[in-house]
Design a protein around this motif. Structure first.
Motif, PDB file in Angstrom:
ATOM      1  N   UNK A  30       0.828  -1.212   0.000  1.00 51.93           N
ATOM      2  CA  UNK A  30       0.000   0.000   0.000  1.00 51.93           C
ATOM      3  C   UNK A  30       0.861   1.260   0.000  1.00 51.93           C
ATOM      4  N   UNK A  37      -4.387   2.962  -4.057  1.00 52.77           N
ATOM      5  CA  UNK A  37      -5.108   1.810  -3.502  1.00 52.77           C
ATOM      6  C   UNK A  37      -5.343   1.963  -2.005  1.00 52.77           C
ATOM      7  N   UNK A  38      -4.362   2.530  -1.295  1.00 57.76           N
ATOM      8  CA  UNK A  38      -4.499   2.683   0.147  1.00 57.76           C
ATOM      9  C   UNK A  38      -5.679   3.570   0.491  1.00 57.76           C
ATOM     10  N   UNK A  39      -5.758   4.720  -0.163  1.00 54.80           N
ATOM     11  CA  UNK A  39      -6.859   5.646   0.105  1.00 54.80           C
ATOM     12  C   UNK A  39      -8.187   5.007  -0.264  1.00 54.80           C
ATOM     13  N   UNK A  40      -8.229   4.311  -1.404  1.00 54.96           N
ATOM     14  CA  UNK A  40      -9.472   3.657  -1.827  1.00 54.96           C
ATOM     15  C   UNK A  40      -9.912   2.625  -0.788  1.00 54.96           C
ATOM     16  N   UNK A  41      -8.939   1.855  -0.277  1.00 53.78           N
ATOM     17  CA  UNK A  41      -9.270   0.840   0.721  1.00 53.78           C
ATOM     18  C   UNK A  41      -9.786   1.491   1.999  1.00 53.78           C
ATOM     19  N   UNK A  42      -9.104   2.558   2.449  1.00 56.97           N
ATOM     20  CA  UNK A  42      -9.528   3.251   3.678  1.00 56.97           C
ATOM     21  C   UNK A  42     -10.950   3.782   3.514  1.00 56.97           C
ATOM     22  N   UNK A  44     -13.290   2.664   1.478  1.00 57.38           N
ATOM     23  CA  UNK A  44     -14.242   1.551   1.409  1.00 57.38           C
ATOM     24  C   UNK A  44     -14.516   0.993   2.797  1.00 57.38           C
ATOM     25  N   UNK A  45     -13.478   0.931   3.637  1.00 51.73           N
ATOM     26  CA  UNK A  45     -13.682   0.427   5.000  1.00 51.73           C
ATOM     27  C   UNK A  45     -14.627   1.351   5.758  1.00 51.73           C
ATOM     28  N   UNK A  46     -14.340   2.669   5.708  1.00 50.21           N
ATOM     29  CA  UNK A  46     -15.178   3.623   6.440  1.00 50.21           C
ATOM     30  C   UNK A  46     -16.609   3.567   5.920  1.00 50.21           C
ATOM     31  N   UNK A  47     -16.756   3.551   4.599  1.00 51.69           N
ATOM     32  CA  UNK A  47     -18.088   3.518   3.991  1.00 51.69           C
ATOM     33  C   UNK A  47     -18.861   2.289   4.465  1.00 51.69           C
TER      34      UNK A  47
END
Lengths: 199, 199
Positions: A30, A37-42, A44-47
């Motif tokens: 990441x 990808x890191x920001x997208x994953x973060x 998606x987790x919060x969402x």
């Protein structure tokens, strides 16, 4: 090691099936990624964490705002069958195999003295009223074929009791497809023998 | 499946060593967690991704604001030794074993025709000036013991060339500790024989 990276690795390492080395690989991937990808994953987790909640009817995780889940909303699934499973991953497994097209009920765990899981920890109090309201005629138990699974199954049956004119069924036990007798444990073999079918 | 959950699973599944089933397990664990692990993980990812960058000197990932990394700031590590490694996880491996107490230089990859990694993709242009500025007397190559690792090593040696009065060394090849000859490949065995030591 840098404390920010160390914290990230520790949090990843605690996730199921990741561990210390996996956490390092993921954190490095990441941090060295240039495509966001890191920001997208973060995000998606919060969402997901903020907007996903168990369906109040069956326990399947779904959008908090909509109310009931896609299975409970789907009228074609009101066919009188209710499948009792331990958790959402069992629902996904059953959905992938397309063997069942009724409603689900996630009980969220198995009774266990060792892990301290008690009846009040399970999502079963609404089961009798669900069976009445949705005119369920068959309750299919798809719980793990273990001592704890069977104990839980008997307890759930006792909770539903005579509240409704409902048939209880459970998945068949036996030799798995492609299963070689050499590699089958004695318990399974004994169940497969006991349940042998005439040809 | 719920689109928010599906997206989360897909992003997790693409991480190293996770895969589709691991992604499902991780997403479920985070969504069913009541202690805020998901939010903590998301915050740690954002914090690291936004604030961590490669050290401009050696390439070790470090806090963007501080400038150089903990290794380059540590004066006790200026002992004339410079270890050339492929990536940060190699640095962590070497640090854990405590065999080396000098400076690192991460080149960030290996030359490879198949993967299209060219010399300009590697972090090596600053190596000659580093060697002069930091009075390096020994460059230790700790690159993978593969064709690509050795090719890269020779290329890096040619780049450093005669710019400095520096010794080049590489890690020894041979039978690993606890290694049974039955399980050693021919290439390793041949290197171990060629490099046999008199007793």
């Amino acid at each position: 090691m840098n404390p920010k990276i160390e914290k990230l690795i520790k949090l990843f390492a605690k996730l199921p099936r990741v561990g210390a080395r996996g956490g390092q690989r993921i954190a490095l991937a990441l941090l060295q990624d240039k495509t966001g990808r890191g920001t997208a994953l973060a995000n998606a987790i919060v969402d997901a964490v903020e907007n996903i909640a168990p369906c109040p009817c069956c326990g399947v995780l779904t959008d908090r705002g909509i109310g009931t889940c896609e299975f409970c909303r789907d009228a074609s699934r009101q066919n009188g069958q209710l499948c009792v499973v331990r958790d959402l991953s069992d629902v996904w497994t059953l959905e992938k195999s397309s063997v069942f097209h009724g409603r689900y009920h996630i009980i969220g765990g198995l009774l266990s003295g060792a892990s301290g899981v008690l009846p009040q920890d399970l999502n079963i109090s609404t089961l009798p009223s669900r069976i009445n309201d949705e005119k369920i005629t068959e309750v299919i138990f798809a719980l793990p074929n273990t001592v704890e699974g069977k104990t839980t199954q008997h307890y759930v049956m006792s909770v539903i009791g005579d509240t409704a004119n409902v048939n209880f069924t459970e998945l068949a036990s036996g030799v798995p497809l492609g299963g070689d007798l050499d590699y089958i444990d004695d318990g399974t073999l004994s169940l497969a023998f006991g349940g042998r079918k005439s040809l």
